[in-house]
Motif scaffolding. Structure first.
Motif, mmCIF file in Angstrom:
data_model
loop_
_atom_site.group_PDB
_atom_site.id
_atom_site.type_symbol
_atom_site.label_atom_id
_atom_site.label_comp_id
_atom_site.label_asym_id
_atom_site.label_seq_id
_atom_site.Cartn_x
_atom_site.Cartn_y
_atom_site.Cartn_z
ATOM 1 N N MET A 1 30.989 53.536 30.993
ATOM 2 C CA MET A 1 32.555 52.951 30.909
ATOM 3 C C MET A 1 32.639 52.922 32.414
ATOM 4 S SD MET A 1 34.648 52.671 28.037
ATOM 5 C CE MET A 1 36.467 53.019 27.767
ATOM 6 N N THR A 2 33.751 51.925 32.552
ATOM 7 C CA THR A 2 34.776 52.042 33.659
ATOM 8 C C THR A 2 35.781 51.810 33.680
ATOM 9 O OG1 THR A 2 32.971 51.358 35.056
ATOM 10 C CG2 THR A 2 34.943 51.869 36.224
ATOM 11 N N GLY A 3 37.124 52.757 34.072
ATOM 12 C CA GLY A 3 38.364 51.837 33.627
ATOM 13 C C GLY A 3 38.834 52.556 35.082
ATOM 14 N N ALA A 4 39.837 51.109 35.301
ATOM 15 C CA ALA A 4 40.646 51.195 36.747
ATOM 16 C C ALA A 4 42.251 50.940 36.563
ATOM 17 C CB ALA A 4 39.966 50.217 37.592
ATOM 18 N N ALA A 5 42.670 50.780 36.919
ATOM 19 C CA ALA A 5 44.182 50.837 37.213
ATOM 20 C C ALA A 5 44.711 51.007 38.536
ATOM 21 C CB ALA A 5 44.773 51.668 36.622
ATOM 22 N N GLY A 6 45.425 49.610 38.934
ATOM 23 C CA GLY A 6 45.850 49.046 40.268
ATOM 24 C C GLY A 6 47.396 49.194 40.275
ATOM 25 N N LEU A 7 48.587 49.510 41.577
ATOM 26 C CA LEU A 7 50.239 49.961 41.024
ATOM 27 C C LEU A 7 50.341 49.349 43.028
ATOM 28 C CD1 LEU A 7 52.522 50.314 40.542
ATOM 29 C CD2 LEU A 7 52.339 52.717 41.273
ATOM 30 N N ALA A 18 53.984 45.648 40.997
ATOM 31 C CA ALA A 18 53.037 45.370 40.439
ATOM 32 C C ALA A 18 51.929 46.037 39.839
ATOM 33 C CB ALA A 18 52.177 43.891 40.965
ATOM 34 N N TYR A 19 51.049 46.144 38.662
ATOM 35 C CA TYR A 19 50.041 46.874 38.446
ATOM 36 C C TYR A 19 49.650 46.336 37.568
ATOM 37 C CZ TYR A 19 53.267 46.805 34.393
ATOM 38 O OH TYR A 19 53.731 46.964 32.947
ATOM 39 N N SER A 20 47.655 46.637 37.528
ATOM 40 C CA SER A 20 46.864 46.154 36.690
ATOM 41 C C SER A 20 45.785 47.388 36.491
ATOM 42 C CB SER A 20 45.854 45.773 37.616
ATOM 43 O OG SER A 20 45.903 46.159 39.033
ATOM 44 N N VAL A 21 45.573 46.741 34.521
ATOM 45 C CA VAL A 21 44.795 47.728 33.629
ATOM 46 C C VAL A 21 43.445 47.446 33.700
ATOM 47 C CG1 VAL A 21 44.720 49.683 31.885
ATOM 48 C CG2 VAL A 21 46.530 49.389 32.939
ATOM 49 N N GLN A 22 42.612 47.576 34.267
ATOM 50 C CA GLN A 22 40.631 47.116 33.206
ATOM 51 C C GLN A 22 39.796 48.036 33.206
ATOM 52 O OE1 GLN A 22 40.032 45.544 37.668
ATOM 53 N NE2 GLN A 22 40.236 43.690 36.668
ATOM 54 N N SER A 201 46.541 36.610 42.423
ATOM 55 C CA SER A 201 47.387 37.694 42.406
ATOM 56 C C SER A 201 45.875 38.941 43.489
ATOM 57 C CB SER A 201 47.317 38.418 41.359
ATOM 58 O OG SER A 201 47.789 37.821 40.690
ATOM 59 N N PHE A 202 46.591 40.293 44.749
ATOM 60 C CA PHE A 202 45.766 40.594 45.054
ATOM 61 C C PHE A 202 46.161 42.190 44.375
ATOM 62 C CE2 PHE A 202 45.188 43.571 48.819
ATOM 63 C CZ PHE A 202 43.823 43.293 49.623
ATOM 64 N N ILE A 203 45.120 43.050 44.425
ATOM 65 C CA ILE A 203 45.405 43.999 44.232
ATOM 66 C C ILE A 203 44.414 45.213 44.070
ATOM 67 C CG2 ILE A 203 45.387 45.584 41.671
ATOM 68 C CD1 ILE A 203 45.792 42.648 39.615
ATOM 69 N N ALA A 204 45.057 46.404 44.275
ATOM 70 C CA ALA A 204 44.237 48.104 44.813
ATOM 71 C C ALA A 204 44.963 48.795 43.671
ATOM 72 C CB ALA A 204 44.655 48.040 46.684
ATOM 73 N N PHE A 247 47.175 44.061 53.094
ATOM 74 C CA PHE A 247 47.828 43.001 52.693
ATOM 75 C C PHE A 247 47.939 42.047 51.438
ATOM 76 C CE2 PHE A 247 47.609 37.965 52.006
ATOM 77 C CZ PHE A 247 48.456 37.598 53.014
ATOM 78 N N SER A 248 48.642 41.873 50.548
ATOM 79 C CA SER A 248 48.823 41.735 49.247
ATOM 80 C C SER A 248 49.546 40.181 48.919
ATOM 81 C CB SER A 248 50.198 43.121 48.344
ATOM 82 O OG SER A 248 51.854 42.688 49.479
ATOM 83 N N LEU A 249 49.149 39.841 48.063
ATOM 84 C CA LEU A 249 49.785 38.218 47.249
ATOM 85 C C LEU A 249 49.605 37.795 45.646
ATOM 86 C CD1 LEU A 249 49.773 35.268 48.171
ATOM 87 C CD2 LEU A 249 47.758 35.280 48.001
ATOM 88 N N ASN A 250 50.927 37.476 45.911
ATOM 89 C CA ASN A 250 50.582 36.835 44.331
ATOM 90 C C ASN A 250 51.969 35.044 44.503
ATOM 91 O OD1 ASN A 250 50.336 38.513 41.246
ATOM 92 N ND2 ASN A 250 51.389 39.871 42.228
ATOM 93 N N LYS A 251 50.686 34.537 43.719
ATOM 94 C CA LYS A 251 50.839 33.149 44.601
ATOM 95 C C LYS A 251 50.849 32.509 43.377
ATOM 96 C CE LYS A 251 50.985 29.488 48.043
ATOM 97 N NZ LYS A 251 52.339 29.892 48.841
ATOM 98 N N GLY A 252 51.755 31.292 43.175
ATOM 99 C CA GLY A 252 51.292 30.492 41.629
ATOM 100 C C GLY A 252 52.392 29.819 41.187
#
Length: 450
Positions: A1-7, A18-22, A201-204, A247-252
């Motif tokens: 099992m893998t958990g990932a988070a980006g900010l 911007a943040y993400s949780v996977q 979206s571009f996320i790290a 580089f970071s991007l959110n477009k749409g």
């Protein structure tokens, strides 16, 4: 099992977050493959929500032989910004492994399905067809590239469809922790009224693997898959340079873009050091410039003893968001290395300076004082950290001061290429009119060292 988070975060004269949780859980054996996952992405630009979507999915595959499998796929998703209240879909799949080796896998699969959705206040259900492709390539045992593409059209009208694309790079920090950078693109050819067709979206971020990565075999086994590949030891003396770009991007439905460029050159010998650093950070939110900052430092240190050194330094800053047209500060530095060995360096610096600046359309020059702390540590041949804090104050008015702090963690991807994640903080005790006291930013970059 893998958990990932980006900010991704900036605050002060420009504000965005911007943040993400996977989460992905998987079970694999000789005959069966089971995947359960969840994704959540959220972003704000200038206090307004620009991204707010989440998805849950599951897939079960049954292998028929080494190449073929059958399976089922199901998902539930929601996207508030795109006006999607819900979308539930399920598909029966037939898949084939085009590549299946230790280094690379390439799978294609497709099959019929059905979808129920509510978008823009309108509910509908319809038959679908899913066609998907997944690719993974391992550069080394600790670094991999992955890519996926899916196309889900409506059976009665294939021009009404959804396209999902993802491309990412992951490198291990330890047997469980990893750095992860990826881009996601989504196209909905029939969006809700007044909403855009595409979102990118571009996320790290970082990932944690509960299963971990096994240690190399006893007897000197390597984790690299490339025969005969050895990792270069970091340079202790001589010239070394690093070029990095992020580089970071959110477009749409919402648009934001950021770019960060860095150049660092250093020379070290037994009795002297030279440093040249140049950094530029630019960002836009919905077409308006939110960050435009350039900074540079040139410094030469001459060691008078094993730990004590003196030398000249000059720093330059321009920050459009903070209304700083320029700030130039030549300095005479005296420093002492509290720690100085092959792995770790910690130095304190102090010295008189003179500042020339134009802030808020006001031009000034004054005598000043500079104090700095600089730290670097090499954990191993793959991971290193650099951090610094610099304080500058006007000599005749200590309430007029500024502080800058930086930190960067570099992790080797392969050869001379590194993934860099870091943070920058700037504080102005007397900012220009209508400007904030502080600016904070988090970033990720790909760096090349030579």
């Amino acid at each position: 099992m893998t958990g990932a988070a980006g900010l991704s975060y900036s605050d002060g004269n420009s504000e965005s977050v911007a943040y993400s949780v996977q989460v992905l859980a998987s079970h694999l054996d000789d005959k069966n493959e089971t995947y359960l996952g969840a994704d959540y992405f959220y972003a704000e630009d200038g206090g307004a929500t620009s991204t707010d979507r989440y998805k849950f999915f599951a897939q079960q595959n049954r292998r028929l032989n080494e190449r073929w499998h059958v399976g089922g796929f199901g998902s539930w998703s929601r996207d508030d910004i795109a006006g999607l209240d819900r979308r539930i879909e399920g598909n029966i799949l037939l898949g084939y492994r085009i590549l299946d080796s230790e280094r690379a896998t390439l799978v294609i699969e497709g099959g019929p399905g059905y979808a129920w959705e509510k978008q823009g206040g309108i509910s509908r259900d319809f038959a679908t067809f899913r066609l998907a492709e997944r690719f993974e390539y391992r550069f080394t045992e600790t670094t991999k590239l992955w890519q996926s593409l899916s196309w889900t059209p409506k059976v009665k009208d294939p021009s009404d469809n959804l396209i999902h694309f993802e491309l990412g790079l992951e490198t291990r920090l330890t047997d469980r922790w990893a750095l992860r950078t990826f881009v996601q693109h989504r196209t909905d050819t029939s969006p809700a009224p007044g909403r855009g067709r595409t979102d990118t979206s571009f996320i790290a971020g970082v990932a944690y693997d509960l299963g971990g990565l096994g240690d190399p075999e006893e007897g000197g086994g390597r984790r690299s898959l490339f025969p005969g590949e050895e990792e270069d030891a970091p340079k202790k003396e001589g010239w070394a340079s690093t070029a990095a770009i992020g580089f970071s991007l959110n477009k749409g439905n919402a648009d934001s873009m950021g770019a960060k460029l860095d150049w660092n050159t250093a020379y070290r010998s037994a009795d002297c050091e030279f440093f040249f650093d140049l950094s530029h950070h630019y960002a836009e939110n919905n077409g308006s410039t939110s960050q435009d900052r350039t900074s540079s430092r040139v410094q030469f240190n001459r060691y008078l003893s094993e730990r004590f050194y003196v030398g000249p330094s000059i720093r330059y800053l321009r920050d459009g968001a903070a209304d700083i047209d320029y700030r130039v500060a030549p300095t005479v530095v005296a420093g002492y290395s509290l720690i100085k060995n092959d792995a770790t360096r910690l130095a304190l610096e102090f010295g008189p300076s003179y500042t020339f600046e134009k802030v808020g359309r006001r031009t000034r020059d004054y005598a000043s004082l500079v104090a700095a702390e600089r730290f670097s540590h090499t954990f191993n041949s793959r991971v290193s950290l650099e951090q610094a804090v610099v304080y500058t104050s006007e000599l005749s008015d200590f309430d007029n001061f500024d502080i800058t702090a930086t930190a960067a963690l570099d992790t080797r991807l392969s050869g001379r290429m590194y993934l860099r994640v870091g943070a920058e903080y700037a504080y102005e005790n007397r900012p220009a009119a209508l400007r904030e006291h502080h600016d904070l930013g988090l970033f990720s970059s790909v760096a090349v060292k030579f």
